[in-house]
Enzyme design. Structure first.
Site, PDB file in Angstrom:
ATOM      1  N   GLY A   1       0.808  -1.217   0.000  1.00 12.87           N
ATOM      2  CA  GLY A   1       0.000   0.000   0.000  1.00 12.87           C
ATOM      3  C   GLY A   1       0.838   1.263   0.000  1.00 12.87           C
TER       4      GLY A   1
ATOM      5  N   GLY B   1       2.558   3.758   1.495  1.00 16.92           N
ATOM      6  CA  GLY B   1       3.110   4.058   2.816  1.00 16.92           C
ATOM      7  C   GLY B   1       3.484   5.524   2.964  1.00 16.92           C
ATOM      8  N   ARG B   2       3.791   6.130   1.820  1.00 13.22           N
ATOM      9  CA  ARG B   2       4.200   7.547   1.869  1.00 13.22           C
ATOM     10  C   ARG B   2       3.612   8.302   0.693  1.00 13.22           C
ATOM     11  NH1 ARG B   2      10.223   7.938  -0.636  1.00 13.22           N
ATOM     12  NH2 ARG B   2      10.111   6.144  -1.998  1.00 13.22           N
TER      13      ARG B   2
ATOM     14  N   LYS C   1       3.785  11.793  -3.615  1.00 16.38           N
ATOM     15  CA  LYS C   1       4.750  10.828  -3.085  1.00 16.38           C
ATOM     16  C   LYS C   1       5.652  11.575  -2.102  1.00 16.38           C
ATOM     17  CE  LYS C   1       7.834   7.342  -5.133  1.00 16.38           C
ATOM     18  NZ  LYS C   1       8.173   6.744  -6.446  1.00 16.38           N
TER      19      LYS C   1
ATOM     20  N   ASP D   1       9.022   6.414   7.542  1.00 13.00           N
ATOM     21  CA  ASP D   1       8.705   7.787   7.962  1.00 13.00           C
ATOM     22  C   ASP D   1       7.717   8.487   7.027  1.00 13.00           C
ATOM     23  OD1 ASP D   1      10.245   8.284   5.753  1.00 13.00           O
ATOM     24  OD2 ASP D   1      11.895   9.258   6.836  1.00 13.00           O
TER      25      ASP D   1
ATOM     26  N   ARG E   1       2.572  13.549  -8.754  1.00 18.39           N
ATOM     27  CA  ARG E   1       2.636  12.637  -9.891  1.00 18.39           C
ATOM     28  C   ARG E   1       1.283  12.557 -10.584  1.00 18.39           C
ATOM     29  NH1 ARG E   1       5.239   6.857  -8.704  1.00 18.39           N
ATOM     30  NH2 ARG E   1       3.284   6.299  -7.706  1.00 18.39           N
TER      31      ARG E   1
ATOM     32  N   ARG F   1      -2.425  -1.268  -9.996  1.00 22.79           N
ATOM     33  CA  ARG F   1      -1.215  -2.072 -10.185  1.00 22.79           C
ATOM     34  C   ARG F   1      -1.598  -3.543 -10.205  1.00 22.79           C
ATOM     35  NH1 ARG F   1       2.808   1.224  -7.059  1.00 22.79           N
ATOM     36  NH2 ARG F   1       1.713   3.160  -6.613  1.00 22.79           N
TER      37      ARG F   1
ATOM     38  N   ASP G   1       3.963  -4.847  -7.488  1.00 21.76           N
ATOM     39  CA  ASP G   1       3.311  -3.597  -7.066  1.00 21.76           C
ATOM     40  C   ASP G   1       3.824  -2.410  -7.873  1.00 21.76           C
ATOM     41  OD1 ASP G   1       5.588  -4.498  -5.395  1.00 21.76           O
ATOM     42  OD2 ASP G   1       5.522  -2.469  -4.613  1.00 21.76           O
TER      43      ASP G   1
ATOM     44  N   ASP H   1       7.024   4.206 -10.790  1.00 20.65           N
ATOM     45  CA  ASP H   1       7.940   4.073  -9.658  1.00 20.65           C
ATOM     46  C   ASP H   1       9.400   4.021 -10.074  1.00 20.65           C
ATOM     47  OD1 ASP H   1       6.149   4.473  -7.735  1.00 20.65           O
ATOM     48  OD2 ASP H   1       6.105   2.442  -6.941  1.00 20.65           O
TER      49      ASP H   1
HETATM   50  P1  AMP Z   1       8.698   1.247  -3.613  1.00 20.60           P
HETATM   51  O1  AMP Z   1       9.934   0.450  -3.506  1.00 20.60           O
HETATM   52  O2  AMP Z   1       8.930   2.741  -3.667  1.00 20.60           O
HETATM   53  O3  AMP Z   1       7.811   0.774  -4.716  1.00 20.60           O
HETATM   54  O4  AMP Z   1       7.914   1.045  -2.251  1.00 20.60           O
HETATM   55  C1  AMP Z   1       7.552  -0.203  -1.766  1.00 20.60           C
HETATM   56  C2  AMP Z   1       6.644  -0.025  -0.563  1.00 20.60           C
HETATM   57  O5  AMP Z   1       7.333   0.614   0.503  1.00 20.60           O
HETATM   58  C3  AMP Z   1       5.405   0.811  -0.813  1.00 20.60           C
HETATM   59  O6  AMP Z   1       4.376   0.238  -0.076  1.00 20.60           O
HETATM   60  C4  AMP Z   1       5.814   2.166  -0.297  1.00 20.60           C
HETATM   61  O7  AMP Z   1       4.703   2.966   0.053  1.00 20.60           O
HETATM   62  C5  AMP Z   1       6.636   1.789   0.925  1.00 20.60           C
HETATM   63  N1  AMP Z   1       7.623   2.827   1.317  1.00 20.60           N
HETATM   64  C6  AMP Z   1       8.764   3.132   0.679  1.00 20.60           C
HETATM   65  N2  AMP Z   1       9.420   4.119   1.321  1.00 20.60           N
HETATM   66  C7  AMP Z   1       8.683   4.454   2.406  1.00 20.60           C
HETATM   67  C8  AMP Z   1       8.836   5.404   3.485  1.00 20.60           C
HETATM   68  N3  AMP Z   1       9.884   6.221   3.573  1.00 20.60           N
HETATM   69  N4  AMP Z   1       7.845   5.446   4.412  1.00 20.60           N
HETATM   70  C9  AMP Z   1       6.785   4.627   4.345  1.00 20.60           C
HETATM   71  N5  AMP Z   1       6.600   3.720   3.370  1.00 20.60           N
HETATM   72  C10 AMP Z   1       7.527   3.622   2.401  1.00 20.60           C
HETATM   73 MG    MG Z   2       6.241   1.166  -5.625  1.00 20.08          MG
END
Ligand code: AMP
Ligand code: MG
Length: 492
Positions: free
Chosen positions: A92, A94-95, A115, A127, A178, A185, A254, A264
């Protein structure tokens, strides 16, 4: 701040309303000192947003999710995903946040998404923030991909939050605004399917068909129609990555869209010296997502997508599996045809030179041999194809000089010239400027230090990739030896 959106279109909340099971209502963290760093004015215009309003004090707030219209219903989207092959049932946003949808100038719905906008219930201890460097990297690379004609999410803006982000060092924080044709996805379908609710999957299928493949929305078997459409779109997309030398770096399920847009931009890179084993991501220790493996990985991800549709493909389980397998069988043919056709254009050869495309033994051998000699010679991929148009115009020296041992090129070139390549066709598809890794790093370092001009100049170069311009010579050069092996780090 509430008046800031008066000059911008309303944000729809179609996804938030239709899929409460797959979304958590949420708000962006407040960043009172937000300051716009880069704004994509052509994209703002496409969306009907007033660039001048976005540039003034309150506008920057909007771009980080502040001062939204009352009707807006921002959500964090739920999704699952296979990361490096291992299944995570709950990833999901997360940020990130989906602010809502707007209809663009062509009447197409586009997601407006943030993002780095603060932690959500999906943050899993993260964070929720992003540093300026990785958000500007996504801006530069996604806009370069768009200019190269590769389907991709777009970057509307990067806004400094005015707050620090703690990584290996303390970095300035930023939010990327974005724009995507959607954020559906493969992982969205994985999450929905894991809930065991067929009706939810059926609604998601109908939503995706409506939004991305409306001409197939009335199909007798909507799940099959969607599966085939996504397979075709991804086959075409990955072929384009391979043609421009793009390494995504983290092709988790994802990070694979239903729309067929690239999404991404984390540890991504453009390959310099041609090598199918090229890996840039510091965390991809096994080379799972190496350049040459991308088509295979896409096919693997699509099999995971097909699995999410099994219960809705047919009431008979065996028949459902059969339908899924038949559909997956399209991928290789579709990919090969797209890649082969694209390679013929890169070589300035008419499509008829590949009539029956992948079966034509003469052109197949021509391509296979070329790939072999680029690999053995570790030749700069982008530079080679651009220099080759000079050879089509009668001067082989620029391409030839790229080989430390030119003998294999001397044997290959006459075989190619025999087909009468069209140099203008080549120049229209072989870029002069791509976001080369050393230039991206240089620009991001400067931006982190407060100087945005190298980012602006690089964006200028890579968003007009095919026309050689005086003053941009160094943007066409491969990395200097001293740059060394390149590593990218996940943009977190
Ligand atoms: P990504 O590798 O950017 O596709 O992210 C994979 C997952 O990690 C997704 O669910 C993102 O929302 C979560 N995520 C990545 N960086 C952070 C962060 N700094 N804080 C919270 N969630 C994160
Ligand atoms: Mg991602």
């Amino acid at each position: 701040m509430s008046g800031a959106l008066s000059t911008t279109p309303a944000l729809g909340s179609r996804y938030a309303r239709e899929f409460p099971e797959l979304a958590v209502p949420w708000r962006a963290q407040e960043f009172p000192d937000a300051r716009l760093l880069v704004l994509n004015e052509p994209l703002a215009a496409e969306l009907g947003w007033d660039a001048a309003a976005l540039r003034d004090g309150d506008g920057a707030g909007v771009l980080v999710g502040a001062g939204l219209p009352d009707a807006a219903e921002p959500v964090a989207q739920a999704y699952a995903g296979h990361q490096f092959g291992a299944y995570s049932p709950r990833l999901g946003d997360g940020r990130a946040l989906l602010l809502g949808e707007v209809a663009d100038a062509n009447g197409h719905l586009r997601d407006i998404h943030l993002k780095g906008s603060g932690p959500t219930p999906f943050a899993r201890g993260g964070d929720g923030l992003a540093a300026t460097g990785p958000m500007l990297r996504e801006y530069i690379v996604s806009e370069a991909m768009h200019a190269l004609g590769v389907p991709t999410t777009r970057a509307l803006a990067v806004t400094a939050t005015g707050e620090d982000v703690y990584r290996e060092s303390v970095l300035p924080g930023a939010v990327l605004t974005r724009v995507a044709s959607s954020h559906l996805r493969v992982g969205t379908f994985q999450y929905a399917a894991a809930m065991g609710d067929d009706d939810l999957v059926r609604r998601l299928v109908a939503h995706a068909l409506n939004r991305h493949y409306p001409d197939r929305a009335a199909a007798d078997n909507p799940s099959l129609a969607l599966l085939e459409a996504v397979i075709d779109a991804q086959a075409a997309l990955i072929a384009q990555w391979m043609l421009v030398g793009f390494v995504h770096g983290v092709m988790n399920t994802d990070n694979m869209t239903i729309s067929g847009e690239t999404i991404d931009y984390g540890p991504c890179a453009f390959m310099d010296a041609f090598d199918p084993a090229s890996v840039y991501s510091s965390i991809d220790l096994q080379g799972r997502y190496a350049f040459g493996r991308q088509p295979l990985i896409a096919e693997w991800n699509l099999a995971r997508f097909a699995e999410t549709l099994l219960l809705t493909l047919d009431d008979d389980e065996d028949r459902a599996v059969e339908l899924a397998q038949e559909a997956l069988g399209r991928f290789r043919g579709a990919y090969n045809a797209a890649w082969f056709g694209g390679m013929l254009r890169k070589l300035g050869l008419p499509a008829s030179a590949g009539a029956g495309a992948t079966e034509d033994p003469v052109t197949t051998a021509l391509l296979t041999d070329l790939i072999g000699l680029l690999h053995v010679g570790r030749v700069d991929y982008t530079g080679f194809f651009r220099q080759l148009s000079a050879a089509a115009r009668g001067d082989q020296a620029p391409a030839r000089e790229m080989f430390s041992d030119p003998d294999p090129f001397d044997l290959w070139a006459p075989r190619w010239l025999e087909h009468g390549p069209d140099a203008d066709v080549m120049d229209a598809v072989n870029p002069v400027y791509i976001p080369r890794n050393h230039l991206v790093e240089e620009a991001l370092d400067a931006a982190t230090g407060g100087d945005l001009s190298p980012v602006e100049r690089l964006v200028d170069a890579v968003t007009s990739p095919y026309v050689q311009r005086p003053g941009f010579e160094r943007y066409a050069e491969p990395a200097p030896e001293a740059f060394g092996p390149y590593r990218t780090f996940c943009g977190t």
